[in-house]
Design an enzyme around this catalytic site. Structure first.
Site, PDB file in Angstrom:
ATOM      1  N   GLU A  92       0.821  -1.218   0.000  1.00 23.15           N
ATOM      2  CA  GLU A  92       0.000   0.000   0.000  1.00 23.15           C
ATOM      3  C   GLU A  92       0.854   1.267   0.000  1.00 23.15           C
ATOM      4  O   GLU A  92       0.358   2.347   0.314  1.00 23.15           O
ATOM      5  CB  GLU A  92      -0.971   0.015   1.173  1.00 23.15           C
ATOM      6  N   HIS A 111      -3.166   2.445   8.354  1.00 24.56           N
ATOM      7  CA  HIS A 111      -4.158   1.711   7.552  1.00 24.56           C
ATOM      8  C   HIS A 111      -4.381   0.349   8.203  1.00 24.56           C
ATOM      9  O   HIS A 111      -3.414  -0.344   8.519  1.00 24.56           O
ATOM     10  CB  HIS A 111      -3.655   1.556   6.119  1.00 24.56           C
ATOM     11  N   HIS A 113      -7.340  -3.254   8.666  1.00 26.10           N
ATOM     12  CA  HIS A 113      -8.520  -3.992   8.220  1.00 26.10           C
ATOM     13  C   HIS A 113      -9.399  -4.281   9.439  1.00 26.10           C
ATOM     14  O   HIS A 113      -9.923  -5.388   9.579  1.00 26.10           O
ATOM     15  CB  HIS A 113      -8.109  -5.301   7.528  1.00 26.10           C
ATOM     16  N   TYR A 132     -21.712  11.804  17.901  1.00 30.20           N
ATOM     17  CA  TYR A 132     -21.067  13.060  17.518  1.00 30.20           C
ATOM     18  C   TYR A 132     -19.549  12.945  17.401  1.00 30.20           C
ATOM     19  O   TYR A 132     -18.882  13.879  16.927  1.00 30.20           O
ATOM     20  CB  TYR A 132     -21.434  14.166  18.511  1.00 30.20           C
ATOM     21  N   HIS A 173     -12.595  -3.274   2.465  1.00 26.38           N
ATOM     22  CA  HIS A 173     -11.150  -3.306   2.674  1.00 26.38           C
ATOM     23  C   HIS A 173     -10.760  -2.918   4.102  1.00 26.38           C
ATOM     24  O   HIS A 173     -10.245  -3.752   4.827  1.00 26.38           O
ATOM     25  CB  HIS A 173     -10.481  -2.395   1.631  1.00 26.38           C
ATOM     26  N   TYR A 234     -12.681  24.549  21.938  1.00 24.88           N
ATOM     27  CA  TYR A 234     -12.226  24.011  23.222  1.00 24.88           C
ATOM     28  C   TYR A 234     -11.021  23.125  23.032  1.00 24.88           C
ATOM     29  O   TYR A 234     -11.043  22.229  22.186  1.00 24.88           O
ATOM     30  CB  TYR A 234     -13.312  23.157  23.883  1.00 24.88           C
TER      31      TYR A 234
HETATM   32 ZN   LIG Z   1      -5.198  -3.045   3.261  1.00 25.95          ZN
END
Ligand SMILES: [Zn+2]
Length: 241
Positions: A92, A111, A113, A132, A173, A234
């Site tokens: 990646e 990153h 999974h 929120y 993914h 804040y």
């Molecule tokens: Zn991946």
């Protein structure tokens, strides 16, 4: 984490300290249940270079000194094996490079999974605003359309889904989150924390939406905007109450 501080204002961070932090955060993604095996990747930016976890090396065997590097500018996206014939960068790498190029403030990218986030990525095009806390990530979380892992196409759709956000999902993914603190070690911690928040939010939505005959109430966009404004007013930007 590290005792050592950031150093003089404007100075580049110590690369060895950043390498150790990349390994530490990669291991924490496994320990925190966000990654199984070597299925995620972690990077940090020092100057115009990124340090990234290698492809296929179990995190417990990662050697900070042997982490692959890649140039941010001026060279092709895929750099091949590490400088000293060491491990090959994560597949990646194009995704990480694209995020740093599109987001000059980014100093770290995580990153994963993660299971609940990945499950949600198969169901929706945006994570429903059940809480929120999404405001701390810039607003409702988009899901980048599916593209094959390791491709420039995935990099492209991910950068788009990250617009005005610090995290998003990748359809079928996983997750991606960035940290923008000037010190890459703090940015790594921030990106990890955002990943955990996103995974938690996805888990909340899955839990609420699994109650038979009921649909979770969602927060209107105007309320998310109000929380974004409050967060600006804040403490540190991005810190949810
Ligand atoms: Zn991946």
């Amino acid at each position: 984490m590290e005792e050592r501080t950031e150093g003089p204002a404007g100075a580049e961070p110590d690369p060895a300290r950043v390498r150790r932090a990349v390994v530490e955060v990669a291991r924490r993604t496994v320990a925190d249940g966000l990654v199984v095996g070597t299925s995620g990747n972690v990077s940090a930016r020092v100057g115009d270079t990124i340090v990234i976890t290698p492809s296929g090396v179990p995190y417990e065997r990662l050697d900070p000194a042997a982490l692959p590097t890649a140039a941010l500018t001026g060279r092709p996206a895929h750099e091949g094996p590490g400088e000293s014939g060491g491990p090959v960068p994560s597949s990646e790498l194009p995704l990480h490079l694209a995020v740093y190029r599109a987001r000059p403030e980014a100093r770290a990218v995580v990153h994963t999974h993660a299971v609940h986030a990945t499950a949600v990525s198969t169901l929706v095009e945006e994570v429903p605003a059940v809480h929120y806390a999404c405001a701390a990530l810039g607003g409702p979380i988009r899901v980048a359309p599916y593209a094959t892992y390791g491709t420039e196409r995935l990099a492209l759709v991910t950068v788009e889904a990250l617009r005005d956000r610090t995290a998003c999902l990748l359809a079928n993914h996983g997750t991606i989150a960035l940290g923008e603190e000037r010190d890459p070690v703090r940015a790594l911690e921030r990106a990890l924390e955002r990943t955990a928040q996103l995974e938690w939010m996805c888990r909340v939505w899955l839990a609420a939406s699994s109650v038979p005959g009921r649909a979770p109430a969602l927060l209107p966009g105007a309320e998310i905007d109000r929380v974004i404004e409050r967060l600006r007013g804040y403490g540190q930007p991005g810190d949810a109450a």
